[in-house]
Structure formats: C-alpha cells, structure tokens
Design a protein around this motif. Structure first.
Motif, mmCIF file in Angstrom:
data_model
loop_
_atom_site.group_PDB
_atom_site.id
_atom_site.type_symbol
_atom_site.label_atom_id
_atom_site.label_comp_id
_atom_site.label_asym_id
_atom_site.label_seq_id
_atom_site.Cartn_x
_atom_site.Cartn_y
_atom_site.Cartn_z
ATOM 1 N N LYS A 203 39.023 22.445 57.205
ATOM 2 C CA LYS A 203 39.466 21.617 58.335
ATOM 3 C C LYS A 203 38.387 21.478 59.398
ATOM 4 O O LYS A 203 38.195 20.408 59.977
ATOM 5 N N THR A 204 37.671 22.569 59.672
ATOM 6 C CA THR A 204 36.681 22.555 60.752
ATOM 7 C C THR A 204 35.294 22.144 60.279
ATOM 8 O O THR A 204 34.433 21.826 61.103
ATOM 9 N N HIS A 205 35.047 22.190 58.972
ATOM 10 C CA HIS A 205 33.766 21.745 58.390
ATOM 11 C C HIS A 205 32.564 22.463 59.015
ATOM 12 O O HIS A 205 31.531 21.869 59.252
ATOM 13 N N LEU A 206 32.703 23.746 59.261
ATOM 14 C CA LEU A 206 31.568 24.510 59.791
ATOM 15 C C LEU A 206 30.567 24.852 58.693
ATOM 16 O O LEU A 206 29.390 25.059 58.966
ATOM 17 N N ALA A 207 31.027 24.925 57.471
ATOM 18 C CA ALA A 207 30.162 25.326 56.360
ATOM 19 C C ALA A 207 30.206 24.274 55.260
ATOM 20 O O ALA A 207 31.176 23.527 55.126
ATOM 21 N N ASN A 208 29.137 24.240 54.464
ATOM 22 C CA ASN A 208 29.104 23.374 53.290
ATOM 23 C C ASN A 208 29.888 24.059 52.174
ATOM 24 O O ASN A 208 29.527 25.144 51.727
ATOM 25 N N VAL A 209 30.977 23.441 51.746
ATOM 26 C CA VAL A 209 31.864 24.055 50.753
ATOM 27 C C VAL A 209 32.123 23.057 49.630
ATOM 28 O O VAL A 209 32.362 21.876 49.879
ATOM 29 N N ARG A 210 32.092 23.548 48.400
ATOM 30 C CA ARG A 210 32.382 22.702 47.242
ATOM 31 C C ARG A 210 33.470 23.345 46.401
ATOM 32 O O ARG A 210 33.408 24.539 46.094
ATOM 33 N N LEU A 211 34.477 22.559 46.045
ATOM 34 C CA LEU A 211 35.528 23.011 45.136
ATOM 35 C C LEU A 211 35.264 22.425 43.759
ATOM 36 O O LEU A 211 35.171 21.207 43.601
ATOM 37 N N VAL A 212 35.150 23.292 42.757
ATOM 38 C CA VAL A 212 35.008 22.863 41.368
ATOM 39 C C VAL A 212 36.360 23.071 40.686
ATOM 40 O O VAL A 212 36.731 24.200 40.362
ATOM 41 N N ALA A 213 37.112 21.998 40.532
ATOM 42 C CA ALA A 213 38.397 22.042 39.832
ATOM 43 C C ALA A 213 38.123 21.659 38.382
ATOM 44 O O ALA A 213 38.021 20.480 38.054
ATOM 45 N N PHE A 214 37.989 22.652 37.516
ATOM 46 C CA PHE A 214 37.379 22.412 36.212
ATOM 47 C C PHE A 214 38.377 22.152 35.092
ATOM 48 O O PHE A 214 38.001 22.087 33.919
ATOM 49 N N GLY A 215 39.633 22.004 35.383
ATOM 50 C CA GLY A 215 40.591 21.693 34.328
ATOM 51 C C GLY A 215 40.988 22.930 33.534
ATOM 52 O O GLY A 215 40.707 24.066 33.924
ATOM 53 N N PRO A 216 41.631 22.739 32.383
ATOM 54 C CA PRO A 216 42.082 23.890 31.582
ATOM 55 C C PRO A 216 40.898 24.688 31.037
ATOM 56 O O PRO A 216 39.854 24.119 30.699
ATOM 57 N N PHE A 217 41.115 25.999 30.911
ATOM 58 C CA PHE A 217 40.093 26.858 30.314
ATOM 59 C C PHE A 217 40.795 27.957 29.533
ATOM 60 O O PHE A 217 41.515 28.780 30.103
ATOM 61 N N GLY A 218 40.586 27.977 28.230
ATOM 62 C CA GLY A 218 41.200 28.999 27.395
ATOM 63 C C GLY A 218 42.706 29.050 27.586
ATOM 64 O O GLY A 218 43.367 28.030 27.797
ATOM 65 N N THR A 219 43.241 30.254 27.544
ATOM 66 C CA THR A 219 44.674 30.436 27.756
ATOM 67 C C THR A 219 45.009 30.660 29.222
ATOM 68 O O THR A 219 46.177 30.561 29.610
ATOM 69 N N ASP A 220 43.980 30.966 30.038
ATOM 70 C CA ASP A 220 44.217 31.230 31.458
ATOM 71 C C ASP A 220 42.908 31.056 32.217
ATOM 72 O O ASP A 220 41.987 31.859 32.088
#
Length: 345
Positions: A203-220
């Motif tokens: 919300k405040t954008h004080l830091a450079n942040v990246r979310l990697v939402a990588f989809g399904p992986f294995g069983t968990d």
C-alpha cells in the motif's frame, strides 16, 4: 557443504539457538544468506533441525555462507515455542528477534561480508523474515519470501484477516526490496489470500516488491523451496533481485560429495569437443532434459549424464567411473561448464 552445527545466543543472551552453517572453501569474507524455517505440525521441540538443502546449495555454490538458525522452542534451541494466538503481527515480530540474533552473530564473524546479507524465509519463517525486514537492518540487502505466513485456527480467530493485517503493518516501514513466491495449489495460503497480503504490504510502496504467482506445483506449492524441480521457478526472479541490489549471482563451483568443483559459465549448449555424430545427438537430447542435470566424461571417451534428484551430480560421475578405467570429471552442471582441471578419481 562443510556443514557445521553450533549454538548462538538469542537476542537477549538468555537462550542458545541451534544453528547450522554451510561455508565455501577459503577464508572469505563471504556474502551471507540466512534461511528461516517454517513450522511443522506437532511439538516444535521435536521438529528436526532445518537444513533447507535445495536453497542452501544454490547460494553456497555462488559463494555465500548459509546460516540456518532454529528459533526459540524449535528442535534443540532453548526456550519454549510461543503459541501465537490470533495476533499474527506480534508473532512475526517476536520470531524476528531470533533472526536478529543470527544477523548479530554474522556481524561478529571474520569470514562474513557484513554488508552483504540476504534474509530468506519459508512459511512461518517467511512471516518472520518479513517482520524482521520491517526493522530495515542496515546490512540486509534483500528479502526472499517463500509462501510466508502462519495458518492458525483457534476460537473465533479470523486468521486470514490477521495475516493480512500483519503484512500491512510490516509494509508500512520496510524499505528493503523483496520477492515473494506463492503457488496456485498451496495447501495453506490460497492465491486470493496471497494477493491480499501482497496488496496490503505494498500500500505504501516504500520498497520494490515482486509477487511471483507461479501456478500449480506438484501436489502442494507450499513445498516449492524444498524441491529441486522448483529451482527454475524461483531462481530467475531471485537472481534478478540479487543483481539489482549488488549481490553476487554467478555460480562459482559445484558442491558435490567430491568437494567443491570450480565452474566457468559458458553459453548453454556449447558442444563438448571430440563427439561423434551419435554422441552429439545424445548430448543434444540431454540438453532438453529439465534441471537439475549433469554430464560427466573421461579421456577414454566415456560419457554419462544424469537429470533430477538431489544426487544428480554424483550419479553422473559414478556412472562414468563404472565404465571408464581413466579418471572421470564433470563437463556440464545445469548451465555451467566445469573447468577441466577439476577431474576427480
């Protein structure tokens, strides 16, 4: 991997924390990766000492010393695990004290580069790592969050909302850049919850942040960081973050049961010298196999390859030795060609 198990004092000096250290050959100073464990089900005191071999090996082979502290009440560390209740913001901050203790330990070591530290956390360790990052320690350059959070159900606790509030609180003060990894089939944190946590944190954008939402992986997908198959998912984004903050990413050697074998980075696919047409075709097929992978050879013309599993390097070497009377050496490990002087018997 030069594994060493010691104890270090907690932040107040009243308890000892069981801590694993991996270091490369040499005196350093080495950049440092501090890896923070999750919480397994059951009694934390019976939880095994964390080694995180997949993540640890990736950093070790790039010249990092790797520190893995067991927090208070876990494994053979002193004290008793503090049951979090529904205040997950406070819980993360409380656990972060033990990460702080590990950083303080690193600052006292002559083999450590005191200004090149990356903090890594998985699950409960990810929550704790992000809480620690909110303190903006001067020597920490980056944060890596593998499915960070804490699944807590008790009474009327709305733990998802509490978790979102915790990340919002940490994000208000954090200026250290980070990368987050959450999968579509995570058994604890759904993609919707991961997005809520990320949006609250940024919300405040004080830091450079990246979310990697990588989809399904294995069983968990919650187990991404513990699987070799997950490296191609998390390493590229991690490498980009480390490069952006001036931390090293070049693989310097391969850590095997034979010791440390130096490597020199060459464009993947460069053909080995002296292959006939059949061997060249086999090598081309090998380059299509998924990571991790290794190829070994001997002066007598014996070639052997291996792909997958934690012992892929050793399997390639052992297969070559079984068929060759001359010493075998590695040729390729993942994307790196091993230097010719690293032949081993």
């Amino acid at each position: 991997m030069h594994e060493q198990v010691i104890t270090i004092p907690n932040l107040s000096g009243t308890l000892q924390l069981e801590t694993t250290i991996f270091k490369p050959n040499g005196k350093g100073p080495f950049p440092v990766a501090i890896i923070n464990h999750g919480k397994q089900s059951g009694n934390p005191a019976r939880q095994p000492r964390d080694r995180s071999p997949v993540v640890a090996r990736e950093f070790l082979e790039r010249g990092y010393a790797v520190i893995l502290p067991m927090r208070e009440g876990f494994s053979r560390s002193g004290g008793v695990y503090a049951i979090p209740g529904c205040n997950l913001e406070y819980n993360g901050k409380y656990e972060a004290d033990d990460i702080h203790a590990a950083v303080a330990f690193v600052q006292q070591q002559p083999w450590a580069d005191h200004d090149k530290i990356v903090i890594i956390g998985q699950s409960h360790g990810g929550l704790s790592a992000m809480a620690f990052g909110a303190r903006n320690p001067a020597h920490v350059k980056a944060l890596i969050n593998f499915a960070g959070g804490l699944h807590y159900e008790g009474g009327s606790c709305r733990w998802q909302d509490s978790l979102v509030h915790a990340f919002e609180s940490y994000g208000k003060t954090t200026t250290i850049p980070s990368v987050w990894f959450y999968g579509a089939n995570d058994s604890l944190f759904s993609p919707e919850l991961a997005r809520r946590m990320f949006d609250a944190y940024t919300k405040t954008h004080l830091a450079n942040v990246r979310l990697v939402a990588f989809g399904p992986f294995g069983t968990d997908a919650h187990n991404l960081s513990g699987s070799i198959a997950g490296i191609p998912i998390w390493w590229p984004a991690t490498e980009a973050l480390l490069q952006r903050v001036g931390l090293p990413t070049k693989r310097l050697f391969v850590a095997t049961n034979e010791g440390e074998l130096p490597v020199t980075e060459i464009v993947e696919g460069q053909p080995p010298p002296g292959l006939n047409n059949v061997e060249q075709a086999a090598y081309d097929r090998f380059l299509q196999t998924p990571l991790p992978r290794a190829a070994a050879h001997s002066p007598s013309g014996i070639w052997s390859t291996s792909s997958g599993g934690p012992d892929f390097v050793e399997r390639a070497l052992n297969s070559c030795r079984e068929r060759s009377k001359l010493p075998c050496s590695l040729y390729l490990v993942n994307h790196s060609v091993v230097q010719s002087e690293s032949a081993v018997h």
